[in-house]
Design a protein around this motif. Structure first.
Motif, PDB file in Angstrom:
ATOM      1  N   UNK A 414       0.855  -1.194   0.000  1.00 57.66           N
ATOM      2  CA  UNK A 414       0.000   0.000   0.000  1.00 57.66           C
ATOM      3  C   UNK A 414       0.887   1.239   0.000  1.00 57.66           C
ATOM      4  N   UNK A 415       0.661   2.103  -0.987  1.00 59.15           N
ATOM      5  CA  UNK A 415       1.478   3.308  -1.157  1.00 59.15           C
ATOM      6  C   UNK A 415       0.584   4.525  -0.977  1.00 59.15           C
ATOM      7  N   UNK A 416       0.874   5.317   0.026  1.00 59.48           N
ATOM      8  CA  UNK A 416       0.054   6.485   0.305  1.00 59.48           C
ATOM      9  C   UNK A 416       0.545   7.756  -0.362  1.00 59.48           C
ATOM     10  N   UNK A 417       1.799   7.758  -0.821  1.00 62.97           N
ATOM     11  CA  UNK A 417       2.384   8.939  -1.446  1.00 62.97           C
ATOM     12  C   UNK A 417       2.182   8.843  -2.956  1.00 62.97           C
ATOM     13  N   UNK A 418       1.344   9.700  -3.530  1.00 67.78           N
ATOM     14  CA  UNK A 418       1.044   9.593  -4.951  1.00 67.78           C
ATOM     15  C   UNK A 418       2.260   9.908  -5.826  1.00 67.78           C
ATOM     16  N   UNK A 419       3.309  10.506  -5.239  1.00 67.58           N
ATOM     17  CA  UNK A 419       4.512  10.776  -6.028  1.00 67.58           C
ATOM     18  C   UNK A 419       5.327   9.506  -6.261  1.00 67.58           C
ATOM     19  N   UNK A 420       5.091   8.477  -5.456  1.00 69.40           N
ATOM     20  CA  UNK A 420       5.766   7.197  -5.635  1.00 69.40           C
ATOM     21  C   UNK A 420       5.094   6.423  -6.760  1.00 69.40           C
ATOM     22  N   UNK A 421       5.884   5.952  -7.689  1.00 67.57           N
ATOM     23  CA  UNK A 421       5.345   5.190  -8.818  1.00 67.57           C
ATOM     24  C   UNK A 421       5.803   3.732  -8.736  1.00 67.57           C
ATOM     25  N   UNK A 422       4.903   2.822  -9.086  1.00 65.42           N
ATOM     26  CA  UNK A 422       5.177   1.391  -9.084  1.00 65.42           C
ATOM     27  C   UNK A 422       4.973   0.898 -10.509  1.00 65.42           C
ATOM     28  N   UNK A 423       6.064   0.456 -11.158  1.00 68.14           N
ATOM     29  CA  UNK A 423       6.026   0.135 -12.586  1.00 68.14           C
ATOM     30  C   UNK A 423       6.335  -1.341 -12.800  1.00 68.14           C
ATOM     31  N   UNK A 424       5.453  -2.034 -13.524  1.00 67.00           N
ATOM     32  CA  UNK A 424       5.691  -3.416 -13.941  1.00 67.00           C
ATOM     33  C   UNK A 424       5.389  -3.511 -15.439  1.00 67.00           C
ATOM     34  N   UNK A 445      14.405  10.995 -12.803  1.00 67.21           N
ATOM     35  CA  UNK A 445      14.212  11.892 -11.660  1.00 67.21           C
ATOM     36  C   UNK A 445      15.212  11.519 -10.566  1.00 67.21           C
ATOM     37  N   UNK A 446      16.246  12.331 -10.414  1.00 68.64           N
ATOM     38  CA  UNK A 446      17.283  12.020  -9.440  1.00 68.64           C
ATOM     39  C   UNK A 446      16.922  12.461  -8.024  1.00 68.64           C
ATOM     40  N   UNK A 447      15.693  12.928  -7.819  1.00 62.20           N
ATOM     41  CA  UNK A 447      15.235  13.231  -6.460  1.00 62.20           C
ATOM     42  C   UNK A 447      14.523  12.026  -5.841  1.00 62.20           C
ATOM     43  N   UNK A 448      14.289  10.986  -6.633  1.00 63.74           N
ATOM     44  CA  UNK A 448      13.574   9.813  -6.122  1.00 63.74           C
ATOM     45  C   UNK A 448      14.462   8.576  -6.259  1.00 63.74           C
ATOM     46  N   UNK A 449      14.653   7.890  -5.159  1.00 59.98           N
ATOM     47  CA  UNK A 449      15.511   6.714  -5.198  1.00 59.98           C
ATOM     48  C   UNK A 449      14.821   5.587  -5.968  1.00 59.98           C
TER      49      UNK A 449
END
Length: 583
Positions: A414-424, A445-449
């Motif tokens: 469960x991801x609550x931060x909409x800025x986090x992306x989950x790609x498959x 985007x080098x601000x997101x690990x």
């Protein structure tokens, strides 16, 4: 001006600041031109052309710009086909530049000769050979226009080496770029007049409406617009695997994932019970509909379909309403044209009903999420990863291969931060994408690990890119799901009622040792305690790192896959999870 310099200048004019590729005999002139413009455009050398393609694919998925990769002739072109096919089928704008043999050698038996333009035709929107150096700017413009407009997709340019060596009179060509085609969607299409009014007429009659967010919502960067529309109209939302992240998972209207692999039973129940289903950016294919057997109550005459590609409309069902348009433009028009007297409160009992299902599911899930079995259960890995992600408190990009991570991460993370992306990548289910994808994600985007998840089958296909992570200083966190087999295929064997599994087992890799051989920080996690400690240290570490997780195989228990549970004569919509043996 040499043709190679023209090509590089055109890429720069289109805002390309990074491209991915592998060196070869034919692309030396291109590399010389890139070197001359090193401060304007960066070339990331991959260790395999497939990897370069997956890097470009991830870059495009996580930005609004097309991904660019290049390869030399012959085998380089053939290795580039799988990722390009995945991008095209997933509506991801990617442009491949094949630097090929000189034109005078065509048809004369030169080594590595291949009709690349024809090779890529079935898996691209456009595949052409450049036959005149003066036409390079024109064809590059067409490539960006085709890749980024309409339904985004892949484009292939076969550029003979002599086109890059040719001297071109700069006064005879134009190096302009079309600003609309630097990003996608270019020239987005608005809905035809009256279509949104027809949608509201259907919504007024519905008591159980439901939005389905497909991958097109993410391609159109329409997640925020969908969230606003859902809230304004008080309509719940489910999503496909590729539509994940359209709404934050903790939103009261975000019911869950539908379809076959990693589905939520309460989300699938929503699709069964809804009296008006509004698909946004979904082709309604085999995974979403479980081979067009789900929902059992047919979707015919209860579907509204919104898609940028008119050819997809009503292709699989008899639609009540079809709207050919860009997802974001339609959703914004819905917001602007919502009647002042539209009463969304009438949907509250329906939403409460679905959230009761959802709460019931998560209450039951608590038992499996906290199990301390060894080998580690995938559910427990998801639980501990989710807790660390929440503790980390920053947006990340999660890139997963098809295979072991997919059904459990999709269902339980469960991801609550909409800025986090989950790609498959879901179009062809190819393995070996996640490790190179984290490179593309970092450049996006080098601000997101970037966080990569993959099974050991995938790991063995892409292990060479660990060197790329170190060389390019990509601070990726890699999670290796290690169990010594192609678990999905082995599970399919056992699903047939026998244990005669053939050609699916291999020696599990020593993941920590392999990573450390590349100077990557690594841990081995075989118990819950070791997993918690490794995750804690990995999230705190500021460089590339890998956790070798000794995990149960998908072949040990039937995973949360609708069609597999149905074959076992179980109710896939049961809200309480249970251990299901194959034999």
């Amino acid at each position: 001006m040499r043709g190679a310099d023209v090509l590089v200048q055109m890429l720069i004019n289109y805002g390309v600041d990074v491209l991915f590729g592998v060196p070869g005999d034919t692309n030396v002139p291109f590399y010389e031109a890139l070197q001359r413009r090193h401060g304007d455009i960066e070339h990331v050398m991959a260790r395999d052309e497939r990897s370069a393609g997956y890097m470009a694919d991830a870059y495009a998925r996580l930005t609004d710009r097309p991904g660019i990769f290049e390869c030399p002739s012959g085998a380089g072109a053939m290795y580039s086909l799988p990722p390009l096919a995945e991008s095209n089928a997933s509506s991801v704008p990617v442009i491949l530049l094949t630097i090929d043999l000189p034109l005078p050698g065509e048809g004369r038996g030169m080594i590595t000769e291949l009709d690349c333009a024809r090779l890529f035709e079935p898996v691209t929107k456009m595949s052409v050979q450049v036959k005149s150096p003066e036409k390079l700017p024109e064809i590059v413009r067409r490539a960006f226009r085709v890749a980024c407009s309409g339904t985004p997709g892949a484009v292939h340019l076969q550029i003979p080496e002599d086109m890059l060596l040719a001297e071109i009179d700069p006064d005879a060509i134009s190096l302009h770029a079309e600003p609309e085609c630097r990003t996608f969607p270019a020239f987005p299409m608005a809905p035809a007049p009256g279509k949104v009014g027809e949608l509201f007429a259907l919504l007024r009659k519905a008591s159980k409406p439901l939005f389905v967010a497909g991958g097109g919502v993410n391609r159109s960067c329409a997640g925020s617009a969908l969230t606003e529309v859902a809230a304004k109209l008080n309509v719940p939302v489910v999503n496909t695997i590729t539509g994940q992240g359209a709404l934050p998972d903790d939103h009261r209207l975000a019911i869950g994932v539908i379809g076959d692999n990693g589905f939520h039973p309460h989300a699938n129940r929503a699709l069964e019970e809804s009296d008006l289903v509004i698909f946004v950016g979904s082709r309604m294919g085999s995974v979403v509909t479980v081979g067009w057997t789900f929902p059992k109550s047919t979707l015919n005459k209860r579907v509204v379909q919104i898609d940028i590609n008119p050819e997809r409309l009503a292709n699989n069902y008899e639609n009540l309403l079809s709207i050919a348009a860009d997802a974001q433009l339609v959703l914004k028009q819905i917001l602007n044209e919502a009647p002042v007297d539209f009463d969304g409160s009438k949907h509250t009992p329906w939403i409460d009903h679905l959230n009761t299902y959802r709460a019931n599911f998560w209450d039951h899930a608590e038992g499996v999420l906290s199990l301390s079995d060894v080998p580690l259960r995938p559910e427990r890995v998801v639980r501990e990863f989710g807790k660390q992600l929440e503790k980390y408190g920053q947006a990340v990009h999660i890139l997963s291969d098809a295979g072991t991570p997919t059904p459990y991460m999709t269902r339980f993370l469960r991801i609550g931060d909409r800025r986090t992306r989950f790609v498959i990548p879901r179009a062809f289910g190819g393995l070996g994408s996640a490790i190179p994808a984290v490179v593309g994600a970092w450049y996006a985007d080098k601000t997101r690990r970037p966080i990569g998840m993959f099974g050991d089958g995938s790991f063995n296909m892409a292990v060479g890119e660990l060197e790329t992570l170190v060389r390019k200083k990509v601070p990726a966190l890699l999670m290796l799901f290690n169990n010594g087999c192609f678990g999905w295929i082995k599970g399919l064997h056992r699903l047939k009622g026998h244990d005669e599994c053939f050609g699916v087992d291999f020696l599990p890799p020593r993941g920590q040792a392999i990573a450390e051989a590349f100077d990557i920080k690594a841990w081995t996690a075989a118990t819950p305690g070791e997993l918690v400690q490794a995750l804690d240290e990995a999230f705190a570490y500021d460089g590339p790192c890998l956790i070798d997780i000794h995990i149960e195989s998908l072949a040990d228990r039937v995973p949360p896959v609708y069609s597999w549970l149905a074959k076992k004569k179980l109710d896939p919509l049961a809200l309480a999870p249970e251990d299901v043996a194959y034999l």
